[in-house]
Design a protein around this motif. Structure first.
Motif, PDB file in Angstrom:
ATOM      1  N   LEU A  22       0.808  -1.222   0.000  1.00  0.00           N
ATOM      2  CA  LEU A  22       0.000   0.000   0.000  1.00  0.00           C
ATOM      3  C   LEU A  22       0.840   1.271   0.000  1.00  0.00           C
ATOM      4  N   LEU A  23       2.154   1.120   0.121  1.00  0.00           N
ATOM      5  CA  LEU A  23       3.023   2.285   0.268  1.00  0.00           C
ATOM      6  C   LEU A  23       3.670   2.661  -1.066  1.00  0.00           C
ATOM      7  N   TRP A  24       2.847   2.803  -2.101  1.00  0.00           N
ATOM      8  CA  TRP A  24       3.343   3.242  -3.400  1.00  0.00           C
ATOM      9  C   TRP A  24       3.533   4.757  -3.384  1.00  0.00           C
ATOM     10  N   PHE A  25       4.464   5.206  -4.227  1.00  0.00           N
ATOM     11  CA  PHE A  25       4.769   6.629  -4.273  1.00  0.00           C
ATOM     12  C   PHE A  25       3.849   7.352  -5.255  1.00  0.00           C
ATOM     13  N   PRO A  26       3.173   8.396  -4.829  1.00  0.00           N
ATOM     14  CA  PRO A  26       2.302   9.155  -5.734  1.00  0.00           C
ATOM     15  C   PRO A  26       3.096   9.756  -6.891  1.00  0.00           C
ATOM     16  N   GLU A  27       2.543   9.621  -8.092  1.00  0.00           N
ATOM     17  CA  GLU A  27       3.107  10.225  -9.297  1.00  0.00           C
ATOM     18  C   GLU A  27       4.534   9.777  -9.569  1.00  0.00           C
ATOM     19  N   ALA A  28       4.890   8.574  -9.133  1.00  0.00           N
ATOM     20  CA  ALA A  28       6.190   8.026  -9.507  1.00  0.00           C
ATOM     21  C   ALA A  28       6.207   7.758 -11.003  1.00  0.00           C
ATOM     22  N   ASP A  29       7.395   7.712 -11.574  1.00  0.00           N
ATOM     23  CA  ASP A  29       7.524   7.624 -13.022  1.00  0.00           C
ATOM     24  C   ASP A  29       6.803   6.429 -13.620  1.00  0.00           C
ATOM     25  N   LYS A  30       6.871   5.284 -12.919  1.00  0.00           N
ATOM     26  CA  LYS A  30       6.366   4.057 -13.529  1.00  0.00           C
ATOM     27  C   LYS A  30       5.247   3.412 -12.723  1.00  0.00           C
ATOM     28  N   CYS A  31       4.739   4.087 -11.718  1.00  0.00           N
ATOM     29  CA  CYS A  31       3.767   3.424 -10.838  1.00  0.00           C
ATOM     30  C   CYS A  31       2.816   4.451 -10.245  1.00  0.00           C
TER      31      CYS A  31
END
Length: 440
Positions: free
Chosen positions: A236-245
């Motif tokens: 659940l700890l994905w990075f907002p507006e990361a390049d590929k996710c």
């Protein structure tokens, strides 16, 4: 008559962090203090929320506790609970995860645990027997190997590349070790082996296993009758507006489709509140297929003690129903992305080009850094002079002697300013070592 006392197990000298607690007095406030990891040193080993994040949990849990304990039957939280866990909690948890994963989660697949470590230990002891095989990605979460060894499972390392486990190697090792069953399969021990894996925001590498490899893992697990236990604590700890996710990649459990004609139920998702709330609540969940769900719920430990951490799961149900968790998780995503970027950019901007190679993750807790010319041990000694410490790569090796040129840095425990200062100190230490070598 004599009382026979079993001999004390010998402390392993090669893992001082893991066993330091045996040499220290009790009474410290936290696990890290008992390990001697508190104080003025910036400890980039620590994979846990920092103080500022934990302080937010106080108000959240106070509000949730007042709400739940005001209910007429609140006293039932202090009784033995149902083995799968508090019904209200599992319903709320399924709704929360369905929204966060953007993929259906059923409460009928959820079993409450006392955290991901407990979940792995439970599966290792209930589903498997001493001497069974567990395939483990090389590299992996270092403490998971201790759990698996405690259950006396035989660890087989599986090579990885920069995208995750190499499925061709996985197939080769499955065929090599599982072509002849080591024991008869029974209703209570229905799997030939375990594969312990992290397909989303891998610890320590941060990589996500590509969809084509995920599908292949499912095919191999079905073919060789392997239970894949996924450590899904960072999903659940994905990075907002990361390049590929833009969101978390799909968990492996979702690839094991019940509609497939050869479906057996070969994946368990092992989740926890330790990273998304606070590790002290000792609460997690298994998302398990029916056969594994039934085996866990009819195990002797479940039938004897009832649901695991029943009281806390009831309180966390109120956290979910009051919608107090989702905003906290959203804050963590922003915070960890900021911390990751700060350390990454500061380190690279203060050292010569090509001295390190870093996988820049799209979520999770860690940076996995490869040193090109400087020794990792020498760098650790040099940074410790400036009160900064980190993990050496071999600790994450399933073989114990790999990744000597790697280090692992956690960006989750400290604020941005501290991470920037730590990266600057690491860069200065690395530059000093380069100067010393150039002068020789």
């Amino acid at each position: 008559f004599r009382i026979l006392v079993p001999p004390r197990r010998k402390v392993q000298a090669d893992r001082p962090l893991v066993y330091a607690m045996f040499k220290r007095p009790a009474g410290e406030s936290t696990l890290f203090e008992s390990f001697g990891l508190a104080g003025n040193v910036v400890n980039l080993k620590v994979g846990a929320p920092g103080e500022d994040e934990l302080k937010k949990c106080v108000g959240i849990l106070q509000k949730a506790t007042a709400t739940r304990l005001a209910e007429p039957r609140a006293f039932t939280l202090f009784q033995y609970g149902p083995v799968p866990g508090d019904k209200q909690f599992r319903v709320q948890m399924a709704e929360f995860l369905t929204k966060e994963y953007e993929n259906p989660v059923s409460e009928s697949n959820l079993v409450v645990t006392a955290g991901a470590t407990h979940g792995l230990s439970l599966l290792s002891s209930v589903i498997f027997s001493s001497g069974d095989i567990v395939f483990v990605e090389n590299c992996t979460y270092f403490l998971a190997m201790n759990v698996l060894r405690t259950s006396e499972l035989n660890i087989i390392p599986v090579p990885m590349d920069d995208q995750g486990v190499i499925v061709e190697q996985l197939e080769r090792l499955f065929a090599e070790h599982l072509s002849k069953p080591s024991r008869p399969l029974t209703d209570k021990k229905p799997f030939s082996a375990m594969f312990y894996s992290m397909t989303v925001f891998h610890n320590p590498t941060g990589v996500n296993l590509p969809p084509d490899r995920c599908r292949r893992v499912i095919e191999l697990a079905r073919k060789f009758n392997v239970l894949v236990v996924c450590d899904d604590v960072y999903n659940l700890l994905w990075f907002p507006e990361a390049d590929k996710c833009s969101r978390s990649p799909k968990r492996l459990f979702a690839y094991d489709n019940k509609e497939d004609p050869d479906y057996k139920g070969n994946v368990v998702s092992n989740g926890s509140f330790s990273k998304i709330f606070g590790p002290g609540v000792r609460l997690g969940w298994l998302e398990a297929p029916e056969q594994v769900y039934n085996l866990v719920c009819t195990s002797s430990v479940g039938l004897s003690g009832g649901g695991f951490n029943h009281t806390m799961s009831g309180l966390m149900e109120s956290v979910l129903s009051l919608n107090l968790l989702a905003p906290l998780v959203e804050e963590k995503r922003e915070l960890y992305k900021t911390g990751c970027d700060a350390f990454y950019n500061t380190l690279l901007s203060n050292i010569p080009p090509n001295e390190v190679s870093i996988n820049r993750p799209q979520g999770g807790y860690f940076l996995w850094i490869k040193l090109t010319t400087v020794s990792a041990k020498d760098l650790l000694k040099e940074t410790e002079k400036d009160d900064v410490t980190f993990f050496l790569g071999p600790l994450s090796s399933a073989e114990g002697n790999c990744f000597s040129e790697y280090i692992r840095v956690s960006f989750a425990h400290y604020n941005k300013d501290t991470l920037v200062q730590s990266a600057e100190k690491m860069a200065k230490a690395l530059n000093r070592l380069l100067e010393q070598r150039g002068a020789q």
